[in-house]
Design a protein around this motif. Structure first.
Motif, mmCIF file in Angstrom:
data_model
loop_
_atom_site.group_PDB
_atom_site.id
_atom_site.type_symbol
_atom_site.label_atom_id
_atom_site.label_comp_id
_atom_site.label_asym_id
_atom_site.label_seq_id
_atom_site.Cartn_x
_atom_site.Cartn_y
_atom_site.Cartn_z
ATOM 1 N N PRO A 102 0.826 -1.212 0.000
ATOM 2 C CA PRO A 102 0.000 0.000 0.000
ATOM 3 C C PRO A 102 0.865 1.269 0.000
ATOM 4 O O PRO A 102 1.844 1.362 0.735
ATOM 5 C CB PRO A 102 -0.804 -0.116 1.302
ATOM 6 N N LYS A 103 0.513 2.197 -0.869
ATOM 7 C CA LYS A 103 1.188 3.491 -0.969
ATOM 8 C C LYS A 103 0.181 4.570 -0.575
ATOM 9 O O LYS A 103 -0.899 4.268 -0.111
ATOM 10 C CB LYS A 103 1.671 3.716 -2.409
ATOM 11 N N SER A 104 0.523 5.829 -0.792
ATOM 12 C CA SER A 104 -0.365 6.922 -0.414
ATOM 13 C C SER A 104 -1.637 6.972 -1.265
ATOM 14 O O SER A 104 -2.722 7.218 -0.760
ATOM 15 C CB SER A 104 0.368 8.251 -0.516
ATOM 16 N N ILE A 135 -9.635 10.468 -6.339
ATOM 17 C CA ILE A 135 -8.690 9.446 -5.895
ATOM 18 C C ILE A 135 -8.373 9.697 -4.426
ATOM 19 O O ILE A 135 -8.081 10.834 -4.040
ATOM 20 C CB ILE A 135 -7.395 9.521 -6.732
ATOM 21 N N PRO A 136 -8.425 8.651 -3.590
ATOM 22 C CA PRO A 136 -8.116 8.862 -2.167
ATOM 23 C C PRO A 136 -6.625 9.086 -1.944
ATOM 24 O O PRO A 136 -5.789 8.376 -2.488
ATOM 25 C CB PRO A 136 -8.570 7.559 -1.501
ATOM 26 N N ASP A 137 -6.307 10.104 -1.168
ATOM 27 C CA ASP A 137 -4.928 10.377 -0.753
ATOM 28 C C ASP A 137 -4.823 10.000 0.716
ATOM 29 O O ASP A 137 -5.364 10.693 1.582
ATOM 30 C CB ASP A 137 -4.611 11.857 -0.964
ATOM 31 N N LYS A 139 -2.231 9.908 2.715
ATOM 32 C CA LYS A 139 -1.345 10.742 3.523
ATOM 33 C C LYS A 139 -2.099 11.916 4.142
ATOM 34 O O LYS A 139 -1.943 12.233 5.311
ATOM 35 C CB LYS A 139 -0.184 11.246 2.664
ATOM 36 N N ASN A 140 -2.949 12.555 3.330
ATOM 37 C CA ASN A 140 -3.675 13.744 3.791
ATOM 38 C C ASN A 140 -5.148 13.488 4.083
ATOM 39 O O ASN A 140 -5.864 14.413 4.460
ATOM 40 C CB ASN A 140 -3.537 14.862 2.754
ATOM 41 N N LEU A 141 -5.609 12.249 3.845
ATOM 42 C CA LEU A 141 -7.009 11.861 4.061
ATOM 43 C C LEU A 141 -7.978 12.778 3.328
ATOM 44 O O LEU A 141 -8.966 13.257 3.890
ATOM 45 C CB LEU A 141 -7.331 11.793 5.550
ATOM 46 N N ILE A 142 -7.666 13.020 2.064
ATOM 47 C CA ILE A 142 -8.521 13.859 1.218
ATOM 48 C C ILE A 142 -8.735 13.166 -0.126
ATOM 49 O O ILE A 142 -8.035 12.230 -0.477
ATOM 50 C CB ILE A 142 -7.909 15.254 0.975
ATOM 51 N N TRP A 143 -9.714 13.679 -0.877
ATOM 52 C CA TRP A 143 -9.923 13.244 -2.250
ATOM 53 C C TRP A 143 -9.125 14.163 -3.163
ATOM 54 O O TRP A 143 -9.088 15.373 -2.945
ATOM 55 C CB TRP A 143 -11.391 13.340 -2.637
#
Length: 169
Positions: A102-104, A135-137, A139-143
């Protein structure tokens, strides 16, 4: 031209890539949990989708990307929920579990000595635009907004309008 050809993704590897992402699509679609009632589409993105994939300098493996286009609205889910469901489903398969990382913004599947496949989950932004995805990020818990199909179309339209290639000139 011969140097460029030697660095390109050959037909054998292209077939292995296609077989790999079709198997991933089948595995995710057969989920009895989260993905059981969800329509998904998996397709290449980036250099793979526009035919410009080359082996990274000094590497033996190609870096290939595919999108798992999940036909759910991103506004109805937190990015980590979607990402974690993709990770969960892939890791329910012993083979994928042994090669996943799993990556960011993706789950990397390492097909050692051949290629690594970055599997990027994406959800619909609006129902009437099938190209625009979030796309889910992790690292920052954002789309993060993306449009891989649109980018592919834009690039290919420009590339196909060229009358003479750089080498021909």
């Amino acid at each position: 031209a011969k140097m460029a050809e030697a660095a390109e993704l050959d037909q054998t590897r292209w077939k292995r890539l296609k077989t790999s992402y079709e198997a991933i699509s089948k595995w995710i679609s057969e989920d009895f949990g989260f993905f059981g009632q969800v329509e998904i589409e998996i397709y290449p993105q980036g250099s793979v989708s526009i035919g410009t994939t080359t082996r990274p300098y000094g590497k033996t493996e190609f870096d290939l990307d595919v999108v798992i286009h999940i036909k759910l609205l991103s506004s109805e889910y937190d990015p980590d929920v979607i990402f974690n469901e993709v990770v969960r489903r892939l890791e329910e398969n012993e083979y994928y579990k042994s090669i996943s990382e799993p990556k960011s913004r993706c789950v990397r599947l390492n097909y050692k000595g051949d290629f690594h496949l970055d599997v990027v989950p994406g959800c619909m932004v609006v129902v009437y635009n099938d190209e625009l995805i979030d796309i889910p990020d992790q690292k920052n818990l954002i789309w993060l907004r993306s449009c891989p199909k649109g980018n592919q179309g834009w690039f290919l339209d420009i590339a196909n309008s060229v009358q003479l290639t750089f080498l021909e000139k």
